[in-house]
Design a protein around this motif. Sequence first.
Motif: not given
Length: 447
Positions: A184-190, A217-230
């Motif tokens: 698995d190659d972990v990439q970031k998404y904004t 560690e992230i509440d994936i149902e409540k995403l913020d604009i410009d937040q980085e997720i894996n």
Amino acid sequence: MNKLNNILKKKYLLHYIALSITIITCSVIYFATLSYEVSIDGKNVGIVERKKDVYELIKKKKLDIKNEFEKDVKIDQEIVFTKSRVGKDKITSPEQFKENLNAVIDLTIQACAVNINGKDIVYVKDKKSAENVLNRVKDEHKEGIEGIKEINFVEKVDLIEKDIKISKLKNEESAYEYLLTGTDDVQKYTVKDGDNLWNISRKYNLSMDDIEKANPEIDIEKLDIDQEINITVPKSYLSVKVTNVASYDERIPYKIIYEETESLYKGDKKIKTEGKEGSRKVVAEVTRINGQIDSKNILEEEIVEEVQDKIVLKGTKKKPTYIASGAFSNPTRGSLSSSFGRRWGKNHTGIDIAAPKGTPIKASDGGTVVFSGTQNGYGKLIIIDHKNGYKTYYGHCSSLIAKRGQKVAKGDVIAKVGSTGRSTGNHLHFEVRKNNVPINPTKYVKY
């Protein structure tokens, strides 16, 4: 006499207790079965009546593996039998014992490791199987490519024979799938505006559960604009480099060459020669990595059609002031007294700018005066053609300065504010027309 009787009673009681214990012990021994508690590498497996049953199960397991992989296996785990006597109800059932044994026992088999960059990645039964798996990975990248000269892995791949636990062994199909998707190659998404878990998962062809697991560690149902997720993207352990000799036709793009000329005004351009693509036949050595072209080495080429570059003339001559700039300026000082649009049941085709009589009126942009005189409703009127599809109208003037046919520069005084024609006070009626259609002048001037 009583003392003697008491002594005899005590002796009788002791004999009775001893006899009872003997009878109970004999009963337990009689009804209990000699059995064995079995443990493998310190892990309890169960209780059996015969050692032979355990060895038979192990023998059967070895035979099953031999039939599947066509290789002998051995056991190097420590099997311990501890004698015990238990009731029949304590003996582990054959089904349960077999299940427990399968969970604990791990036989050893000689296998072949596919070692990538110094690390064992997957194990198959022998070198032939390993070669089959690797060739199948290569075949994935051969499809549609002709004239293959060489095909190799980018990584250093070795095949190493060694003894392993049977639980690590994979068949060819499983090994192939693992090599393709095992890492698995972990990439970031904004996160962008409008994003949610569903559309991100669709974009990357992943399940929503996978994205959630990658971001514990992230509440994936409540995403913020410009937040980085894996974003976890499966990646193959192997990169395949394919080199082939290919013949193909190739278009030769033309260049755009600019030539300066004083025959054109600054900012103006004119095509002198149209560009034309050329073509050539090419024989090249092409190298691809995982299907993407990495390099080309041209071996031969033959020009079929010469390329013709596009030549564009670029003006250097200074524009005269009467040439339109393309931007309008306020034609006079004053304040907006009437807007563009419906007024008194009619369409008002310009704006009115209130100003004292005699206030100078200036050309809003450079152009040629095409009308200078009196016109019904407008009173004294100037019309300037800016020669770019636009015309401007200046009405209700008290006096006209510019003459018909005169070239005027942006900012030249062309008339003075008045109240001639159909007017209720001193003001300038100012219009902007594009292709003779009135447009709201406040798109171009500000009051």
